[in-house]
Design a protein around this motif. Structure first.
Motif, PDB file in Angstrom:
ATOM      1  N   ILE A 143       8.295   9.239  16.710  1.00 55.91           N
ATOM      2  CA  ILE A 143       8.505   9.718  15.367  1.00 55.91           C
ATOM      3  C   ILE A 143       7.749   9.037  14.197  1.00 55.91           C
ATOM      4  N   GLU A 144       7.846   7.736  14.395  1.00 52.64           N
ATOM      5  CA  GLU A 144       7.001   6.892  13.519  1.00 52.64           C
ATOM      6  C   GLU A 144       5.477   7.195  13.342  1.00 52.64           C
ATOM      7  N   GLN A 145       4.879   7.319  14.524  1.00 54.08           N
ATOM      8  CA  GLN A 145       3.652   7.665  14.718  1.00 54.08           C
ATOM      9  C   GLN A 145       3.169   8.846  14.302  1.00 54.08           C
ATOM     10  N   VAL A 146       4.259   9.789  14.352  1.00 53.66           N
ATOM     11  CA  VAL A 146       3.737  11.356  13.810  1.00 53.66           C
ATOM     12  C   VAL A 146       3.833  11.345  12.415  1.00 53.66           C
ATOM     13  N   GLU A 147       5.063  10.653  11.944  1.00 53.40           N
ATOM     14  CA  GLU A 147       5.001  10.574  10.364  1.00 53.40           C
ATOM     15  C   GLU A 147       3.738   9.617   9.892  1.00 53.40           C
ATOM     16  N   ASP A 148       3.275   8.716  10.573  1.00 52.58           N
ATOM     17  CA  ASP A 148       2.086   8.020   9.961  1.00 52.58           C
ATOM     18  C   ASP A 148       1.200   8.915   9.832  1.00 52.58           C
ATOM     19  N   GLU A 149       0.879   9.867  10.857  1.00 54.09           N
ATOM     20  CA  GLU A 149      -0.189  10.558  11.099  1.00 54.09           C
ATOM     21  C   GLU A 149      -0.100  11.537   9.989  1.00 54.09           C
ATOM     22  N   ARG A 150       1.067  12.178   9.617  1.00 60.38           N
ATOM     23  CA  ARG A 150       1.131  12.959   8.257  1.00 60.38           C
ATOM     24  C   ARG A 150       0.462  12.322   6.946  1.00 60.38           C
ATOM     25  N   VAL A 151       1.247  11.024   6.947  1.00 61.20           N
ATOM     26  CA  VAL A 151       0.779  10.364   5.705  1.00 61.20           C
ATOM     27  C   VAL A 151      -0.749  10.227   5.582  1.00 61.20           C
ATOM     28  N   GLU A 152      -1.325   9.586   6.631  1.00 64.95           N
ATOM     29  CA  GLU A 152      -2.522   9.457   6.789  1.00 64.95           C
ATOM     30  C   GLU A 152      -3.527  10.690   6.739  1.00 64.95           C
ATOM     31  N   PHE A 153      -3.288  11.772   6.967  1.00 64.30           N
ATOM     32  CA  PHE A 153      -3.592  13.248   6.759  1.00 64.30           C
ATOM     33  C   PHE A 153      -3.626  13.511   5.255  1.00 64.30           C
ATOM     34  N   PHE A 154      -2.515  13.320   4.602  1.00 64.80           N
ATOM     35  CA  PHE A 154      -2.465  13.402   3.291  1.00 64.80           C
ATOM     36  C   PHE A 154      -3.271  12.654   2.345  1.00 64.80           C
ATOM     37  N   MET A 163      -6.829  14.207   2.589  1.00 67.20           N
ATOM     38  CA  MET A 163      -6.753  15.347   1.826  1.00 67.20           C
ATOM     39  C   MET A 163      -6.804  15.235   0.554  1.00 67.20           C
ATOM     40  N   ARG A 164      -5.776  14.420  -0.010  1.00 67.54           N
ATOM     41  CA  ARG A 164      -5.452  13.919  -1.459  1.00 67.54           C
ATOM     42  C   ARG A 164      -5.625  15.401  -2.383  1.00 67.54           C
ATOM     43  N   ARG A 165      -6.634  15.539  -3.315  1.00 65.83           N
ATOM     44  CA  ARG A 165      -6.616  16.653  -4.045  1.00 65.83           C
ATOM     45  C   ARG A 165      -6.483  18.055  -3.521  1.00 65.83           C
ATOM     46  N   ASP A 166      -7.114  18.171  -2.345  1.00 69.75           N
ATOM     47  CA  ASP A 166      -7.335  19.219  -1.596  1.00 69.75           C
ATOM     48  C   ASP A 166      -5.997  19.910  -0.583  1.00 69.75           C
ATOM     49  N   CYS A 167      -4.830  19.062  -0.855  1.00 68.30           N
ATOM     50  CA  CYS A 167      -3.575  19.298  -0.052  1.00 68.30           C
ATOM     51  C   CYS A 167      -2.640  20.086  -0.799  1.00 68.30           C
ATOM     52  N   GLY A 168      -1.896  21.030  -0.147  1.00 69.77           N
ATOM     53  CA  GLY A 168      -1.155  21.925  -0.816  1.00 69.77           C
ATOM     54  C   GLY A 168       0.191  21.190  -1.115  1.00 69.77           C
ATOM     55  N   VAL A 200       5.024  17.513  -0.352  1.00 68.14           N
ATOM     56  CA  VAL A 200       6.567  17.360  -0.316  1.00 68.14           C
ATOM     57  C   VAL A 200       6.975  16.696   0.981  1.00 68.14           C
ATOM     58  N   GLU A 201       6.220  16.867   1.918  1.00 65.04           N
ATOM     59  CA  GLU A 201       6.750  16.572   3.016  1.00 65.04           C
ATOM     60  C   GLU A 201       6.449  14.990   3.228  1.00 65.04           C
ATOM     61  N   VAL A 202       5.251  14.437   2.595  1.00 62.78           N
ATOM     62  CA  VAL A 202       4.733  13.107   2.517  1.00 62.78           C
ATOM     63  C   VAL A 202       5.982  12.268   1.664  1.00 62.78           C
ATOM     64  N   PHE A 203       6.467  13.001   0.455  1.00 63.83           N
ATOM     65  CA  PHE A 203       7.221  12.513  -0.521  1.00 63.83           C
ATOM     66  C   PHE A 203       8.514  12.353   0.318  1.00 63.83           C
ATOM     67  N   ASP A 204       9.185  13.142   1.089  1.00 69.09           N
ATOM     68  CA  ASP A 204      10.295  13.150   1.973  1.00 69.09           C
ATOM     69  C   ASP A 204      10.103  11.856   2.812  1.00 69.09           C
ATOM     70  N   ILE A 205       9.302  11.699   3.667  1.00 67.85           N
ATOM     71  CA  ILE A 205       8.933  10.772   4.563  1.00 67.85           C
ATOM     72  C   ILE A 205       8.791   9.305   3.724  1.00 67.85           C
ATOM     73  N   MET A 211       0.924  -1.259   0.031  1.00 67.49           N
ATOM     74  CA  MET A 211       0.063  -0.155  -0.081  1.00 67.49           C
ATOM     75  C   MET A 211       0.994   1.279  -0.130  1.00 67.49           C
ATOM     76  N   GLU A 212       1.892   1.364   0.977  1.00 65.58           N
ATOM     77  CA  GLU A 212       2.655   2.481   0.974  1.00 65.58           C
ATOM     78  C   GLU A 212       3.579   2.592  -0.269  1.00 65.58           C
ATOM     79  N   LYS A 213       3.876   1.479  -0.854  1.00 60.49           N
ATOM     80  CA  LYS A 213       4.837   1.470  -1.880  1.00 60.49           C
ATOM     81  C   LYS A 213       4.177   2.269  -3.146  1.00 60.49           C
ATOM     82  N   ASN A 214       2.857   1.681  -3.160  1.00 60.08           N
ATOM     83  CA  ASN A 214       2.045   2.265  -4.349  1.00 60.08           C
ATOM     84  C   ASN A 214       1.783   3.774  -4.162  1.00 60.08           C
TER      85      ASN A 214
END
Length: 250
Positions: free
Chosen positions: A206-217, A220-225, A230-235, A1-4
């Protein structure tokens, strides 16, 4: 899932024009591409998925040139300027244009050493300043910068529970850089042992915070800035490279 998801995000960032990227997103964009470059360099067959090393290399050079231009503005906040200088140094590790390093180091000393003085003074106590000190130590061997970075790391580890969750990610990057670049050189072995234990416990948060950011992304999908993309790309780029190194995808 994360790879896709990573493949999807990677296509999205590859389509971004740098002129449309807020300056605050450049650090994440740069480090995401550095992770992808490292991955493709070690596993050449990944060029089929992520493009040639040269194309990735060229993208990193583009970002570095933008950072170099941004550093000409001496009126921007000192913490922001420190972040640009560190990122330019990181880009230099791959794209060895000595002008990048010269500009970054000149900026670093402008920030850390007041006019008329020969002693380093911290203008603020932030993750970017900590990273700047670590890189100064790496490139110049200046022990004072290593000790000052160590003081900041010890200080922040003592108040981790009080730090805002988003700022926690920035401090984690600074702490990891300190561990990799300075570490035991400026610490007693006993003190280093305590610090490593604290860092290991912090990694779970840290992993938990990153997971939260990915989940939020994903929500949001089309509505995210651009900044969130870029933040999710880096993670995800960093995680993908780590997975290959651990043999999970081979």
């Amino acid at each position: 899932m994360e790879k896709n998801l990573f493949r999807e995000v990677y296509k999205q960032v590859c389509g971004l024009a740098l002129k449309d990227c807020p300056p605050s997103s450049l650090s994440g964009l740069l480090h995401g591409y550095l992770s992808v470059y490292s991955m493709v360099r070690v596993y050449p067959w990944l060029e089929d998925e992520y493009g040639s090393l040269w194309d990735i290399h060229d993208r990193i050079r583009e970002i570095a040139r933008v950072l170099q231009e941004l550093l000409k503005d001496k009126d921007i906040p000192v913490d922001t300027r420190a972040g640009y200088a560190v990122d330019l140094m990181d880009a230099y590790l791959l794209y060895s244009d000595i002008k990048f390093l010269d500009v970054a180091l000149d900026t670093a000393y402008e920030i850390l050493i007041p006019k008329g003085s020969d002693k380093m003074v911290l203008p603020c106590r932030t993750p970017n300043i900590c990273r700047l000190l670590c890189n100064c130590y790496y490139y110049t061997g200046e022990t004072e910068s290593g000790y000052l970075a160590g003081d900041l790391v010890i200080e922040v580890i003592g108040v981790l529970k009080e730090i805002d969750r988003k700022k926690l990610l920035a401090w984690w990057k600074a702490i990891c850089l300190y561990n990799d670049v300075v570490g035991i050189v400026t610490s007693s072995s006993r003190e280093w042992g305590y610090r490593k234990e604290d860092c290991n416990r912090l990694y779970v948060d840290i992993e938990q915070v990153e997971d939260e950011r990915v989940e939020f992304f994903q929500q949001m999908r089309r509505d995210c800035g651009i900044c969130l993309v870029v933040e999710v790309f880096d993670i995800l780029a960093r995680r993908e490279f780590m997975m290959y190194n651990e043999g999970c995808n081979i």
